[in-house]
Motif scaffolding. Structure first.
Motif, PDB file in Angstrom:
ATOM      1  N   PHE A   1      73.657 -20.134  87.805  1.00  0.00           N
ATOM      2  CA  PHE A   1      74.845 -20.945  87.557  1.00  0.00           C
ATOM      3  C   PHE A   1      74.553 -21.918  86.420  1.00  0.00           C
ATOM      4  CE2 PHE A   1      75.110 -19.589  91.925  1.00  0.00           C
ATOM      5  CZ  PHE A   1      76.443 -19.223  92.073  1.00  0.00           C
ATOM      6  N   THR A   2      75.125 -21.651  85.251  1.00  0.00           N
ATOM      7  CA  THR A   2      74.946 -22.544  84.106  1.00  0.00           C
ATOM      8  C   THR A   2      76.310 -22.936  83.561  1.00  0.00           C
ATOM      9  OG1 THR A   2      74.923 -20.780  82.449  1.00  0.00           O
ATOM     10  CG2 THR A   2      72.790 -21.355  83.485  1.00  0.00           C
ATOM     11  N   TRP A   3      76.348 -24.057  82.856  1.00  0.00           N
ATOM     12  CA  TRP A   3      77.602 -24.480  82.240  1.00  0.00           C
ATOM     13  C   TRP A   3      78.014 -23.489  81.151  1.00  0.00           C
ATOM     14  CZ3 TRP A   3      80.620 -27.243  84.864  1.00  0.00           C
ATOM     15  CH2 TRP A   3      80.147 -28.247  85.695  1.00  0.00           C
ATOM     16  N   GLU A   4      77.040 -22.905  80.461  1.00  0.00           N
ATOM     17  CA  GLU A   4      77.348 -21.909  79.427  1.00  0.00           C
ATOM     18  C   GLU A   4      78.024 -20.695  80.047  1.00  0.00           C
ATOM     19  OE1 GLU A   4      74.298 -23.329  79.817  1.00  0.00           O
ATOM     20  OE2 GLU A   4      74.339 -24.662  78.071  1.00  0.00           O
ATOM     21  N   GLN A   5      77.498 -20.247  81.181  1.00  0.00           N
ATOM     22  CA  GLN A   5      78.088 -19.111  81.891  1.00  0.00           C
ATOM     23  C   GLN A   5      79.509 -19.445  82.343  1.00  0.00           C
ATOM     24  OE1 GLN A   5      76.749 -18.510  85.911  1.00  0.00           O
ATOM     25  NE2 GLN A   5      76.780 -16.279  85.680  1.00  0.00           N
ATOM     26  N   ALA A   6      79.710 -20.642  82.859  1.00  0.00           N
ATOM     27  CA  ALA A   6      81.044 -21.054  83.301  1.00  0.00           C
ATOM     28  C   ALA A   6      82.011 -21.087  82.122  1.00  0.00           C
ATOM     29  CB  ALA A   6      80.979 -22.425  83.971  1.00  0.00           C
ATOM     30  N   ALA A   7      81.567 -21.613  80.989  1.00  0.00           N
ATOM     31  CA  ALA A   7      82.418 -21.669  79.794  1.00  0.00           C
ATOM     32  C   ALA A   7      82.758 -20.264  79.311  1.00  0.00           C
ATOM     33  CB  ALA A   7      81.725 -22.457  78.691  1.00  0.00           C
ATOM     34  N   ASP A   8      81.775 -19.365  79.316  1.00  0.00           N
ATOM     35  CA  ASP A   8      82.025 -17.977  78.907  1.00  0.00           C
ATOM     36  C   ASP A   8      83.065 -17.315  79.808  1.00  0.00           C
ATOM     37  OD1 ASP A   8      80.203 -18.190  76.840  1.00  0.00           O
ATOM     38  OD2 ASP A   8      78.591 -17.139  77.920  1.00  0.00           O
ATOM     39  N   GLN A   9      82.978 -17.562  81.109  1.00  0.00           N
ATOM     40  CA  GLN A   9      83.941 -16.972  82.042  1.00  0.00           C
ATOM     41  C   GLN A   9      85.346 -17.513  81.823  1.00  0.00           C
ATOM     42  OE1 GLN A   9      82.072 -17.761  85.819  1.00  0.00           O
ATOM     43  NE2 GLN A   9      80.909 -15.839  85.767  1.00  0.00           N
ATOM     44  N   VAL A  10      85.461 -18.811  81.535  1.00  0.00           N
ATOM     45  CA  VAL A  10      86.772 -19.402  81.267  1.00  0.00           C
ATOM     46  C   VAL A  10      87.346 -18.820  79.976  1.00  0.00           C
ATOM     47  CG1 VAL A  10      87.974 -21.543  80.652  1.00  0.00           C
ATOM     48  CG2 VAL A  10      86.368 -21.516  82.567  1.00  0.00           C
ATOM     49  N   LEU A  11      86.531 -18.712  78.936  1.00  0.00           N
ATOM     50  CA  LEU A  11      86.992 -18.129  77.673  1.00  0.00           C
ATOM     51  C   LEU A  11      87.425 -16.674  77.855  1.00  0.00           C
ATOM     52  CD1 LEU A  11      84.441 -19.609  75.115  1.00  0.00           C
ATOM     53  CD2 LEU A  11      86.891 -20.139  75.310  1.00  0.00           C
ATOM     54  N   GLU A  12      86.672 -15.936  78.640  1.00  0.00           N
ATOM     55  CA  GLU A  12      87.028 -14.544  78.906  1.00  0.00           C
ATOM     56  C   GLU A  12      88.361 -14.453  79.640  1.00  0.00           C
ATOM     57  OE1 GLU A  12      85.351 -10.923  81.647  1.00  0.00           O
ATOM     58  OE2 GLU A  12      83.875 -12.143  80.587  1.00  0.00           O
ATOM     59  N   LEU A  13      88.573 -15.333  80.602  1.00  0.00           N
ATOM     60  CA  LEU A  13      89.838 -15.365  81.324  1.00  0.00           C
ATOM     61  C   LEU A  13      90.992 -15.707  80.383  1.00  0.00           C
ATOM     62  CD1 LEU A  13      91.478 -15.253  83.948  1.00  0.00           C
ATOM     63  CD2 LEU A  13      90.890 -17.667  84.294  1.00  0.00           C
ATOM     64  N   TYR A  14      90.812 -16.725  79.541  1.00  0.00           N
ATOM     65  CA  TYR A  14      91.847 -17.101  78.579  1.00  0.00           C
ATOM     66  C   TYR A  14      92.156 -15.935  77.638  1.00  0.00           C
ATOM     67  CZ  TYR A  14      91.687 -22.078  79.816  1.00  0.00           C
ATOM     68  OH  TYR A  14      91.765 -23.284  80.455  1.00  0.00           O
ATOM     69  N   SER A  15      91.127 -15.255  77.187  1.00  0.00           N
ATOM     70  CA  SER A  15      91.303 -14.127  76.291  1.00  0.00           C
ATOM     71  C   SER A  15      92.101 -13.022  76.964  1.00  0.00           C
ATOM     72  CB  SER A  15      89.937 -13.601  75.838  1.00  0.00           C
ATOM     73  OG  SER A  15      90.090 -12.483  75.022  1.00  0.00           O
ATOM     74  N   THR A  16      91.772 -12.737  78.208  1.00  0.00           N
ATOM     75  CA  THR A  16      92.493 -11.711  78.967  1.00  0.00           C
ATOM     76  C   THR A  16      93.954 -12.101  79.140  1.00  0.00           C
ATOM     77  OG1 THR A  16      90.484 -11.092  80.157  1.00  0.00           O
ATOM     78  CG2 THR A  16      92.573 -10.467  81.168  1.00  0.00           C
ATOM     79  N   LEU A  17      94.195 -13.355  79.487  1.00  0.00           N
ATOM     80  CA  LEU A  17      95.564 -13.816  79.708  1.00  0.00           C
ATOM     81  C   LEU A  17      96.344 -13.841  78.408  1.00  0.00           C
ATOM     82  CD1 LEU A  17      94.922 -16.706  82.250  1.00  0.00           C
ATOM     83  CD2 LEU A  17      95.943 -14.465  82.732  1.00  0.00           C
ATOM     84  N   ALA A  18      95.686 -14.180  77.287  1.00  0.00           N
ATOM     85  CA  ALA A  18      96.364 -14.273  75.993  1.00  0.00           C
ATOM     86  C   ALA A  18      96.815 -12.894  75.497  1.00  0.00           C
ATOM     87  CB  ALA A  18      95.470 -14.940  74.968  1.00  0.00           C
ATOM     88  N   THR A  19      96.118 -11.848  75.879  1.00  0.00           N
ATOM     89  CA  THR A  19      96.458 -10.506  75.399  1.00  0.00           C
ATOM     90  C   THR A  19      97.372  -9.758  76.367  1.00  0.00           C
ATOM     91  OG1 THR A  19      94.454  -9.580  76.386  1.00  0.00           O
ATOM     92  CG2 THR A  19      94.324 -10.296  74.076  1.00  0.00           C
ATOM     93  N   LYS A  20      97.641 -10.346  77.519  1.00  0.00           N
ATOM     94  CA  LYS A  20      98.518  -9.721  78.492  1.00  0.00           C
ATOM     95  C   LYS A  20      99.979  -9.971  78.099  1.00  0.00           C
ATOM     96  CE  LYS A  20      97.184  -9.129  83.236  1.00  0.00           C
ATOM     97  NZ  LYS A  20      97.038  -9.720  84.536  1.00  0.00           N
ATOM     98  N   PRO A  21     100.815  -8.948  78.245  1.00  0.00           N
ATOM     99  CA  PRO A  21     102.249  -9.182  77.970  1.00  0.00           C
ATOM    100  C   PRO A  21     102.828 -10.183  78.955  1.00  0.00           C
ATOM    101  CG  PRO A  21     101.781  -6.846  78.427  1.00  0.00           C
ATOM    102  CD  PRO A  21     100.515  -7.601  78.637  1.00  0.00           C
ATOM    103  N   ALA A  22     103.740 -10.991  78.472  1.00  0.00           N
ATOM    104  CA  ALA A  22     104.388 -11.986  79.323  1.00  0.00           C
ATOM    105  C   ALA A  22     105.239 -11.291  80.378  1.00  0.00           C
ATOM    106  CB  ALA A  22     105.239 -12.920  78.475  1.00  0.00           C
ATOM    107  N   ALA A  23     105.246 -11.866  81.577  1.00  0.00           N
ATOM    108  CA  ALA A  23     106.083 -11.321  82.667  1.00  0.00           C
ATOM    109  C   ALA A  23     107.531 -11.659  82.391  1.00  0.00           C
ATOM    110  CB  ALA A  23     105.630 -11.915  83.996  1.00  0.00           C
ATOM    111  N   THR A  24     108.392 -10.735  82.669  1.00  0.00           N
ATOM    112  CA  THR A  24     109.819 -10.979  82.430  1.00  0.00           C
ATOM    113  C   THR A  24     110.585 -11.150  83.711  1.00  0.00           C
ATOM    114  OG1 THR A  24     110.193  -8.623  82.340  1.00  0.00           O
ATOM    115  CG2 THR A  24     109.885  -9.779  80.254  1.00  0.00           C
TER     116      THR A  24
END
Length: 163
Positions: A140-163
């Motif tokens: 458990f590192t802060w770097e790992q936590a930051a990477d996971q948050v960035l990965e989540l944001y990236s996934t959400l940013a590329t997902k089509p918006a729900a209608t």
């Protein structure tokens, strides 16, 4: 209450309670008085963050049967110090400690008592927990936590918006 029951079976080291007094804290004092544990329990109140590693390192075990935790930093800090951990089977705690702690039911005094006796009596278990805890904490590192948050944001940013 679990500690009082352990003392009926085996001689045990004093219990040290650390943490700022808060809401409903009076019940702890009532339990200490009801079981006559005044001479067995040391109450430290607030402990500065800088002093926590020393406290963890001096502890025989870190007993943390929390009812609810958002993440479980105290358990992770104890693991990092190589202190054997006893914690609850709820919230995030099992995920944080993995197989490097004794896990009990937070609302079951018998379960907590059994876990305490296990930590006190089983030298090979304590040795394993001391060795495995720091290795688990390194996962458990802060770097790992930051990477996971960035990965989540990236996934959400590329997902089509729900209608």
């Amino acid at each position: 209450e679990a500690y009082a029951r352990v003392l009926e079976q085996i001689e045990c080291i004093p219990l040290v309670l650390a943490g700022r007094k808060g809401w409903l804290y009076e019940e702890i004092f009532h339990v200490i008085e009801r079981f006559g544990l005044q001479s067995q329990i040391r109450i430290l109140d607030y402990v500065d963050d800088k002093a926590l590693p020393s406290l963890y390192n001096l502890a025989w075990a870190f007993v943390y049967p929390s009812i609810y935790e958002g993440f479980g930093f105290p358990a992770l800090e104890a693991l990092a110090c190589g202190t054997p951990v006893l914690t609850a089977d709820n919230s995030s705690l099992p995920e944080v400690v993995g197989s490097t702690a004794v896990i009990v039911h937070a609302n079951d005094i018998g379960s907590i008592m059994t876990g305490l006796v296990q930590v006190v009596n089983d030298i090979s278990l304590r040795d394993r927990l001391r060795a495995d805890g720091p290795l688990r904490a390194q996962q458990f590192t802060w770097e790992q936590a930051a990477d996971q948050v960035l990965e989540l944001y990236s996934t959400l940013a590329t997902k089509p918006a729900a209608t």
